[in-house]
Motif scaffolding. Structure first.
Motif, PDB file in Angstrom:
ATOM      1  N   ALA A  44     -14.998  -5.191 -21.354  1.00 55.35           N
ATOM      2  CA  ALA A  44     -14.881  -4.547 -20.042  1.00 55.35           C
ATOM      3  C   ALA A  44     -15.246  -5.540 -18.937  1.00 55.35           C
ATOM      4  O   ALA A  44     -14.584  -5.601 -17.893  1.00 55.35           O
ATOM      5  N   TYR A  45     -16.292  -6.349 -19.176  1.00 60.28           N
ATOM      6  CA  TYR A  45     -16.705  -7.369 -18.223  1.00 60.28           C
ATOM      7  C   TYR A  45     -15.587  -8.388 -18.000  1.00 60.28           C
ATOM      8  O   TYR A  45     -15.272  -8.746 -16.862  1.00 60.28           O
ATOM      9  N   VAL A  46     -14.978  -8.839 -19.101  1.00 52.85           N
ATOM     10  CA  VAL A  46     -13.905  -9.833 -19.012  1.00 52.85           C
ATOM     11  C   VAL A  46     -12.722  -9.258 -18.223  1.00 52.85           C
ATOM     12  O   VAL A  46     -12.158  -9.939 -17.356  1.00 52.85           O
ATOM     13  N   GLU A  47     -12.361  -8.023 -18.506  1.00 52.36           N
ATOM     14  CA  GLU A  47     -11.256  -7.387 -17.776  1.00 52.36           C
ATOM     15  C   GLU A  47     -11.560  -7.310 -16.279  1.00 52.36           C
ATOM     16  O   GLU A  47     -10.699  -7.589 -15.445  1.00 52.36           O
ATOM     17  N   ARG A  48     -12.800  -6.926 -15.961  1.00 54.39           N
ATOM     18  CA  ARG A  48     -13.184  -6.825 -14.548  1.00 54.39           C
ATOM     19  C   ARG A  48     -13.116  -8.195 -13.866  1.00 54.39           C
ATOM     20  O   ARG A  48     -12.610  -8.323 -12.764  1.00 54.39           O
ATOM     21  N   ARG A  49     -13.644  -9.218 -14.546  1.00 53.65           N
ATOM     22  CA  ARG A  49     -13.648 -10.557 -13.951  1.00 53.65           C
ATOM     23  C   ARG A  49     -12.230 -11.128 -13.844  1.00 53.65           C
ATOM     24  O   ARG A  49     -11.933 -11.866 -12.909  1.00 53.65           O
ATOM     25  N   MET A  50     -11.368 -10.797 -14.813  1.00 54.70           N
ATOM     26  CA  MET A  50      -9.986 -11.262 -14.722  1.00 54.70           C
ATOM     27  C   MET A  50      -9.296 -10.611 -13.529  1.00 54.70           C
ATOM     28  O   MET A  50      -8.433 -11.229 -12.899  1.00 54.70           O
ATOM     29  N   GLY A  51      -9.687  -9.387 -13.216  1.00 55.54           N
ATOM     30  CA  GLY A  51      -9.176  -8.710 -12.026  1.00 55.54           C
ATOM     31  C   GLY A  51      -9.596  -9.417 -10.747  1.00 55.54           C
ATOM     32  O   GLY A  51      -8.961  -9.259  -9.703  1.00 55.54           O
ATOM     33  N   GLU A  52     -10.668 -10.188 -10.830  1.00 55.78           N
ATOM     34  CA  GLU A  52     -11.138 -10.975  -9.684  1.00 55.78           C
ATOM     35  C   GLU A  52     -10.483 -12.353  -9.657  1.00 55.78           C
ATOM     36  O   GLU A  52     -10.914 -13.233  -8.910  1.00 55.78           O
ATOM     37  N   CYS A  53      -9.481 -12.547 -10.485  1.00 58.80           N
ATOM     38  CA  CYS A  53      -8.700 -13.796 -10.554  1.00 58.80           C
ATOM     39  C   CYS A  53      -9.525 -14.993 -11.025  1.00 58.80           C
ATOM     40  O   CYS A  53      -9.312 -16.117 -10.572  1.00 58.80           O
ATOM     41  N   LEU A  54     -10.461 -14.755 -11.932  1.00 57.17           N
ATOM     42  CA  LEU A  54     -11.205 -15.859 -12.521  1.00 57.17           C
ATOM     43  C   LEU A  54     -10.491 -16.298 -13.800  1.00 57.17           C
ATOM     44  O   LEU A  54      -9.901 -15.481 -14.502  1.00 57.17           O
ATOM     45  N   SER A  55     -10.583 -17.571 -14.091  1.00 58.17           N
ATOM     46  CA  SER A  55      -9.954 -18.082 -15.310  1.00 58.17           C
ATOM     47  C   SER A  55     -10.813 -17.724 -16.521  1.00 58.17           C
ATOM     48  O   SER A  55     -12.003 -17.418 -16.401  1.00 58.17           O
ATOM     49  N   THR A  56     -10.211 -17.787 -17.679  1.00 57.10           N
ATOM     50  CA  THR A  56     -10.932 -17.497 -18.915  1.00 57.10           C
ATOM     51  C   THR A  56     -12.067 -18.495 -19.119  1.00 57.10           C
ATOM     52  O   THR A  56     -13.139 -18.130 -19.591  1.00 57.10           O
ATOM     53  N   LYS A  57     -11.844 -19.745 -18.745  1.00 58.85           N
ATOM     54  CA  LYS A  57     -12.895 -20.763 -18.874  1.00 58.85           C
ATOM     55  C   LYS A  57     -14.102 -20.417 -18.012  1.00 58.85           C
ATOM     56  O   LYS A  57     -15.241 -20.574 -18.435  1.00 58.85           O
ATOM     57  N   GLU A  58     -13.855 -19.973 -16.785  1.00 56.12           N
ATOM     58  CA  GLU A  58     -14.960 -19.595 -15.906  1.00 56.12           C
ATOM     59  C   GLU A  58     -15.715 -18.388 -16.462  1.00 56.12           C
ATOM     60  O   GLU A  58     -16.949 -18.366 -16.463  1.00 56.12           O
ATOM     61  N   ILE A  59     -14.982 -17.401 -16.927  1.00 51.47           N
ATOM     62  CA  ILE A  59     -15.604 -16.213 -17.496  1.00 51.47           C
ATOM     63  C   ILE A  59     -16.434 -16.595 -18.718  1.00 51.47           C
ATOM     64  O   ILE A  59     -17.561 -16.132 -18.893  1.00 51.47           O
ATOM     65  N   HIS A  60     -15.903 -17.483 -19.533  1.00 53.72           N
ATOM     66  CA  HIS A  60     -16.604 -17.950 -20.722  1.00 53.72           C
ATOM     67  C   HIS A  60     -17.900 -18.655 -20.333  1.00 53.72           C
ATOM     68  O   HIS A  60     -18.945 -18.466 -20.970  1.00 53.72           O
ATOM     69  N   ARG A  61     -17.857 -19.465 -19.287  1.00 55.59           N
ATOM     70  CA  ARG A  61     -19.048 -20.170 -18.802  1.00 55.59           C
ATOM     71  C   ARG A  61     -20.106 -19.180 -18.344  1.00 55.59           C
ATOM     72  O   ARG A  61     -21.292 -19.313 -18.657  1.00 55.59           O
ATOM     73  N   PHE A  62     -19.689 -18.134 -17.604  1.00 53.35           N
ATOM     74  CA  PHE A  62     -20.624 -17.103 -17.154  1.00 53.35           C
ATOM     75  C   PHE A  62     -21.244 -16.376 -18.338  1.00 53.35           C
ATOM     76  O   PHE A  62     -22.443 -16.090 -18.348  1.00 53.35           O
ATOM     77  N   LEU A  63     -20.435 -16.065 -19.345  1.00 53.43           N
ATOM     78  CA  LEU A  63     -20.938 -15.382 -20.533  1.00 53.43           C
ATOM     79  C   LEU A  63     -21.961 -16.234 -21.275  1.00 53.43           C
ATOM     80  O   LEU A  63     -22.996 -15.737 -21.721  1.00 53.43           O
ATOM     81  N   LYS A  64     -21.680 -17.520 -21.417  1.00 54.50           N
ATOM     82  CA  LYS A  64     -22.619 -18.408 -22.097  1.00 54.50           C
ATOM     83  C   LYS A  64     -23.950 -18.463 -21.365  1.00 54.50           C
ATOM     84  O   LYS A  64     -25.009 -18.435 -21.986  1.00 54.50           O
TER      85      LYS A  64
END
Length: 75
Positions: free
Chosen positions: A33-53
């Motif tokens: 759900a977090y990834v979907e929300r962040r992708m809606g904010e036009c963030l790349s998968t790499k950026e989302i992955h960095r935030f998750l780490k």
């Protein structure tokens, strides 16, 4: 291009964080759900992955410290 803040950090620890983040991204309902929300904010998968780490590291650090304190107290 982003770089790790600490290039002298443990490669093994970084690999573990990466693996945990990947598993959560694939199978964890809260993380998905977090990834979907962040992708809606036009963030790349790499950026989302960095935030998750970073989030996972902040979750695990107190547990690691508690484990170290426990191992020091046991004779």
């Amino acid at each position: 291009m982003r770089h790790r803040l600490n290039r002298g950090g443990s490669r093994t620890a970084n690999n573990v964080l990466w693996t945990i983040a990947m598993v959560r991204m694939r199978s964890g309902p809260r993380t998905r759900a977090y990834v979907e929300r962040r992708m809606g904010e036009c963030l790349s998968t790499k950026e989302i992955h960095r935030f998750l780490k970073r989030y996972i590291a902040s979750e695990l650090y107190p547990l690691i410290l508690a484990d170290l304190e426990e191992s020091v107290r046991v004779p």
